[in-house]
Scaffold this motif. Structure first.
Motif, PDB file in Angstrom:
ATOM      1  N   GLU A 179     -10.264   4.806  -3.655  1.00  0.00           N
ATOM      2  CA  GLU A 179     -11.174   4.045  -4.515  1.00  0.00           C
ATOM      3  C   GLU A 179     -11.341   4.725  -5.880  1.00  0.00           C
ATOM      4  N   GLU A 180     -11.432   6.041  -5.877  1.00  0.00           N
ATOM      5  CA  GLU A 180     -11.603   6.793  -7.116  1.00  0.00           C
ATOM      6  C   GLU A 180     -10.345   6.796  -7.986  1.00  0.00           C
ATOM      7  N   HIS A 181      -9.178   6.561  -7.379  1.00  0.00           N
ATOM      8  CA  HIS A 181      -7.929   6.694  -8.118  1.00  0.00           C
ATOM      9  C   HIS A 181      -7.234   5.373  -8.430  1.00  0.00           C
ATOM     10  N   ILE A 182      -7.889   4.279  -8.164  1.00  0.00           N
ATOM     11  CA  ILE A 182      -7.378   2.976  -8.599  1.00  0.00           C
ATOM     12  C   ILE A 182      -8.148   2.626  -9.865  1.00  0.00           C
ATOM     13  N   PHE A 183      -7.411   2.538 -10.954  1.00  0.00           N
ATOM     14  CA  PHE A 183      -8.072   2.395 -12.234  1.00  0.00           C
ATOM     15  C   PHE A 183      -8.180   0.954 -12.711  1.00  0.00           C
ATOM     16  N   SER A 206       0.809  -1.217   0.000  1.00  0.00           N
ATOM     17  CA  SER A 206       0.000   0.000   0.000  1.00  0.00           C
ATOM     18  C   SER A 206       0.846   1.273   0.000  1.00  0.00           C
ATOM     19  N   GLY A 207       2.163   1.170  -0.074  1.00  0.00           N
ATOM     20  CA  GLY A 207       3.043   2.340  -0.061  1.00  0.00           C
ATOM     21  C   GLY A 207       2.739   3.332  -1.163  1.00  0.00           C
ATOM     22  N   LYS A 208       2.439   2.835  -2.346  1.00  0.00           N
ATOM     23  CA  LYS A 208       2.096   3.709  -3.470  1.00  0.00           C
ATOM     24  C   LYS A 208       0.809   4.475  -3.183  1.00  0.00           C
ATOM     25  N   LEU A 209      -0.133   3.803  -2.556  1.00  0.00           N
ATOM     26  CA  LEU A 209      -1.394   4.448  -2.209  1.00  0.00           C
ATOM     27  C   LEU A 209      -1.197   5.495  -1.116  1.00  0.00           C
ATOM     28  N   VAL A 210      -0.321   5.208  -0.160  1.00  0.00           N
ATOM     29  CA  VAL A 210      -0.007   6.176   0.894  1.00  0.00           C
ATOM     30  C   VAL A 210       0.594   7.427   0.265  1.00  0.00           C
ATOM     31  N   HIS A 211       1.495   7.240  -0.682  1.00  0.00           N
ATOM     32  CA  HIS A 211       2.097   8.388  -1.366  1.00  0.00           C
ATOM     33  C   HIS A 211       1.027   9.187  -2.119  1.00  0.00           C
ATOM     34  N   LEU A 212       0.099   8.497  -2.740  1.00  0.00           N
ATOM     35  CA  LEU A 212      -1.003   9.162  -3.443  1.00  0.00           C
ATOM     36  C   LEU A 212      -1.801  10.035  -2.474  1.00  0.00           C
ATOM     37  N   GLU A 254     -12.967   7.958   6.062  1.00  0.00           N
ATOM     38  CA  GLU A 254     -13.891   7.665   4.963  1.00  0.00           C
ATOM     39  C   GLU A 254     -13.477   8.382   3.683  1.00  0.00           C
ATOM     40  N   LYS A 255     -13.101   9.645   3.778  1.00  0.00           N
ATOM     41  CA  LYS A 255     -12.726  10.416   2.593  1.00  0.00           C
ATOM     42  C   LYS A 255     -11.389   9.948   2.021  1.00  0.00           C
ATOM     43  N   ILE A 256     -10.497   9.483   2.863  1.00  0.00           N
ATOM     44  CA  ILE A 256      -9.243   8.893   2.370  1.00  0.00           C
ATOM     45  C   ILE A 256      -9.569   7.669   1.522  1.00  0.00           C
ATOM     46  N   LEU A 257     -10.396   6.795   2.067  1.00  0.00           N
ATOM     47  CA  LEU A 257     -10.729   5.565   1.343  1.00  0.00           C
ATOM     48  C   LEU A 257     -11.520   5.854   0.069  1.00  0.00           C
ATOM     49  N   ASP A 258     -12.410   6.846   0.120  1.00  0.00           N
ATOM     50  CA  ASP A 258     -13.130   7.240  -1.097  1.00  0.00           C
ATOM     51  C   ASP A 258     -12.163   7.731  -2.168  1.00  0.00           C
ATOM     52  N   PHE A 259     -11.182   8.539  -1.751  1.00  0.00           N
ATOM     53  CA  PHE A 259     -10.197   9.075  -2.689  1.00  0.00           C
ATOM     54  C   PHE A 259      -9.394   7.936  -3.336  1.00  0.00           C
ATOM     55  N   LYS A 312      -7.801  -2.022 -11.111  1.00  0.00           N
ATOM     56  CA  LYS A 312      -8.437  -2.976 -10.199  1.00  0.00           C
ATOM     57  C   LYS A 312      -7.950  -4.411 -10.406  1.00  0.00           C
ATOM     58  N   ASN A 313      -6.651  -4.542 -10.676  1.00  0.00           N
ATOM     59  CA  ASN A 313      -6.121  -5.899 -10.753  1.00  0.00           C
ATOM     60  C   ASN A 313      -5.980  -6.455  -9.334  1.00  0.00           C
ATOM     61  N   THR A 314      -5.652  -7.719  -9.238  1.00  0.00           N
ATOM     62  CA  THR A 314      -5.597  -8.397  -7.950  1.00  0.00           C
ATOM     63  C   THR A 314      -4.611  -7.732  -6.995  1.00  0.00           C
ATOM     64  N   LEU A 315      -3.459  -7.335  -7.506  1.00  0.00           N
ATOM     65  CA  LEU A 315      -2.449  -6.708  -6.669  1.00  0.00           C
ATOM     66  C   LEU A 315      -2.931  -5.365  -6.125  1.00  0.00           C
ATOM     67  N   GLU A 316      -3.563  -4.554  -6.955  1.00  0.00           N
ATOM     68  CA  GLU A 316      -4.074  -3.259  -6.494  1.00  0.00           C
ATOM     69  C   GLU A 316      -5.221  -3.432  -5.504  1.00  0.00           C
ATOM     70  N   LEU A 317      -6.065  -4.411  -5.730  1.00  0.00           N
ATOM     71  CA  LEU A 317      -7.150  -4.666  -4.786  1.00  0.00           C
ATOM     72  C   LEU A 317      -6.591  -5.107  -3.435  1.00  0.00           C
ATOM     73  N   TYR A 318      -5.545  -5.936  -3.470  1.00  0.00           N
ATOM     74  CA  TYR A 318      -4.906  -6.364  -2.230  1.00  0.00           C
ATOM     75  C   TYR A 318      -4.262  -5.171  -1.520  1.00  0.00           C
ATOM     76  N   ALA A 319      -3.605  -4.293  -2.275  1.00  0.00           N
ATOM     77  CA  ALA A 319      -2.977  -3.103  -1.684  1.00  0.00           C
ATOM     78  C   ALA A 319      -4.037  -2.203  -1.058  1.00  0.00           C
ATOM     79  N   GLU A 320      -5.173  -2.061  -1.729  1.00  0.00           N
ATOM     80  CA  GLU A 320      -6.259  -1.247  -1.186  1.00  0.00           C
ATOM     81  C   GLU A 320      -6.797  -1.865   0.108  1.00  0.00           C
ATOM     82  N   GLU A 321      -6.945  -3.180   0.121  1.00  0.00           N
ATOM     83  CA  GLU A 321      -7.413  -3.874   1.319  1.00  0.00           C
ATOM     84  C   GLU A 321      -6.408  -3.723   2.460  1.00  0.00           C
TER      85      GLU A 321
END
Length: 150
Positions: free
Chosen positions: A102-106, A3-9, A95-100, A108-117
């Motif tokens: 969700e909106e910026h993962i395009f 999730s490091g990439k998502l944290v940076h986002l 909630e707004k972090i998670l919404d953001f 939705k491959n397995t790895l990105e879904l796992y990182a989001e989880e």
């Protein structure tokens, strides 16, 4: 840590996330005391939290977080912001972090879904910790106010 990439986002778009948080607080009828706070104060707290999210999520920063959020809890008590509103504000931020995210993962491959989880799980634990320290600080201020009134 996938999730490091998502944290940076999140860190690099803190201002968009906080704008969504402030908009939500302004719309919530049960947030009347928080809504009355100066927007710049809310934005500053959000900036400190979100721009440094990777730092805060890293191990070994709990003492600094405890100090900051216990102070925030005492401050909100002194400002007569109800505790439920203070906790609700933290919930809105998460909630707004998670919404953001969700909106910026395009793709939705397995790895990105796992990182989001993974990020959602880490944020859940992190915001639980923030809430505990916020409430602890709030309680300290209440005890101090009660002791001085007696």
């Amino acid at each position: 840590m996938l999730s490091g990439k998502l944290v940076h986002l999140i860190e690099s778009h803190w201002d968009q996330i906080m704008s969504a948080v402030i908009d939500q607080v302004r719309r919530e009828p049960q947030m009347s005391h928080t809504r009355a706070l100066v927007e710049s104060e809310l934005r500053d707290w959000g900036q400190t939290l979100l721009q440094n999210l990777g730092h805060w999520l890293a191990a070994g920063n709990e003492e600094d977080l405890a100090r900051r959020y216990e102070y925030l809890g005492r401050l909100r008590c002194e400002e007569e912001v109800p505790l439920h509103e203070s906790v609700h504000a933290l919930c809105i931020i998460r909630e707004k972090i998670l919404d953001f995210v969700e909106e910026h993962i395009f793709s939705k491959n397995t790895l990105e879904l796992y990182a989001e989880e993974e990020l959602e799980r880490r944020l859940g634990r992190f915001f639980d910790l923030l809430t505990i320290h916020l409430v602890r600080g709030y309680e300290q201020a209440l005890r101090r106010a009660f002791a001085s009134a007696v």
